[in-house]
Design a protein around this motif. Structure first.
Motif, PDB file in Angstrom:
ATOM      1  N   HIS A  56      36.233  33.798  82.852  1.00 52.01           N
ATOM      2  CA  HIS A  56      35.529  32.709  82.181  1.00 52.01           C
ATOM      3  C   HIS A  56      36.496  31.949  81.250  1.00 52.01           C
ATOM      4  O   HIS A  56      36.489  30.721  81.203  1.00 52.01           O
ATOM      5  N   LYS A 115      35.382  38.938  80.344  1.00 55.36           N
ATOM      6  CA  LYS A 115      35.318  37.506  79.999  1.00 55.36           C
ATOM      7  C   LYS A 115      36.584  36.754  80.416  1.00 55.36           C
ATOM      8  O   LYS A 115      36.701  35.546  80.201  1.00 55.36           O
ATOM      9  N   GLN A 117      32.409  32.124  75.493  1.00 53.33           N
ATOM     10  CA  GLN A 117      31.306  31.242  75.897  1.00 53.33           C
ATOM     11  C   GLN A 117      31.176  30.030  74.978  1.00 53.33           C
ATOM     12  O   GLN A 117      30.827  28.938  75.437  1.00 53.33           O
ATOM     13  N   LYS A 165      38.921  29.834  83.290  1.00 56.20           N
ATOM     14  CA  LYS A 165      38.272  28.632  83.804  1.00 56.20           C
ATOM     15  C   LYS A 165      38.151  27.559  82.723  1.00 56.20           C
ATOM     16  O   LYS A 165      38.224  26.358  82.993  1.00 56.20           O
TER      17      LYS A 165
END
Ligand code: PLP
Length: 204
Positions: free
Chosen positions: A72, A69, A44, A75
């Motif tokens: 994510h 994760k 993150q 991306k």
């Protein structure tokens, strides 16, 4: 030594600035001094900083990757995944990727329970399996964290073991040996590192 001193002294070594504990302002200041590649250990944080800070910064993922994760991380498009710990994890990421991701196999060189990474005795076999089986995960070398020890000889031994594995994998295309952090990067370079990951020494 300052950032510019380290850069000048070790011209042939690729420096990754590990920005996990610093501020956005300090990242931008170091980027202005010429540092391009930065590393983060949380998906993150990498995603946020990539979106919010300069587009010319290139991001490495260096942390423990949890399966929930993975999408994510994909991306966020890091330029390198330094912390692949197994063929199994490489496959898990590979089946979800749709672009080539340069990847390092993380080796637990001192066999410490507190650390992630593959057992050194399995490293070559799994590296070759990743190379053979994955379509998008592209193994380009190895990464390790040096032994957590007050004994210089133990730290050297751990880096030398990682370098030996790297050396054996060169014929299979490995060209990055990422080892050494703020406290031990000079030892790592003497042992053959061509990439170092520096946090506190650059940002304190
Ligand atoms: C935090 C971290 C570093 C940098 O550590 P410093 O001691 O601050 O230089 C390097 N590599 C990994 C994998 C890290 O998690």
């Amino acid at each position: 030594m300052t950032y510019l001193d380290i850069k000048e002294k070790y011209k042939d070594v690729r420096i990754i600035a590990v920005s996990k504990y610093t501020t956005d302002e300090k990242i931008i200041a170091l980027h202005k001094l010429g540092q391009i590649e930065f590393g983060e250990n949380k998906v993150q944080d990498l995603a946020r900083k990539k979106a919010e800070l300069s587009e010319t910064i290139k991001w490495h993922f260096i942390g423990n990757l949890q399966k929930n994760k993975v999408n994510h991380l994909i991306k966020a498009k890091p330029i390198m995944w330094q912390s692949c710990v197994s063929f199994e994890m490489a496959k898990y990421v590979d089946t979800r990727l749709d672009y080539e991701l340069p990847t390092l196999l993380e080796i637990n060189v001192a066999n410490e329970d507190s650390k992630a990474g593959i057992n050194p005795s399995k490293a070559i076999e799994e590296y070759l399996a990743i190379k053979q089986d994955c379509k998008f995960v592209k193994p380009v070398g190895v990464m390790c964290i040096g032994a957590m020890s007050d004994e210089l000889s133990e730290i050297i031994k751990s880096f030398e073991l990682c370098y030996k594995i790297f050396d054996e994998l060169k014929k299979d295309g490995a060209n990055i040996c990422s080892m050494g952090m703020s406290s031990d990067y000079e030892i790592a370079i003497k042992s053959g590192a061509n990439m170092i990951r520096l946090g506190s020494v650059l940002f304190n």
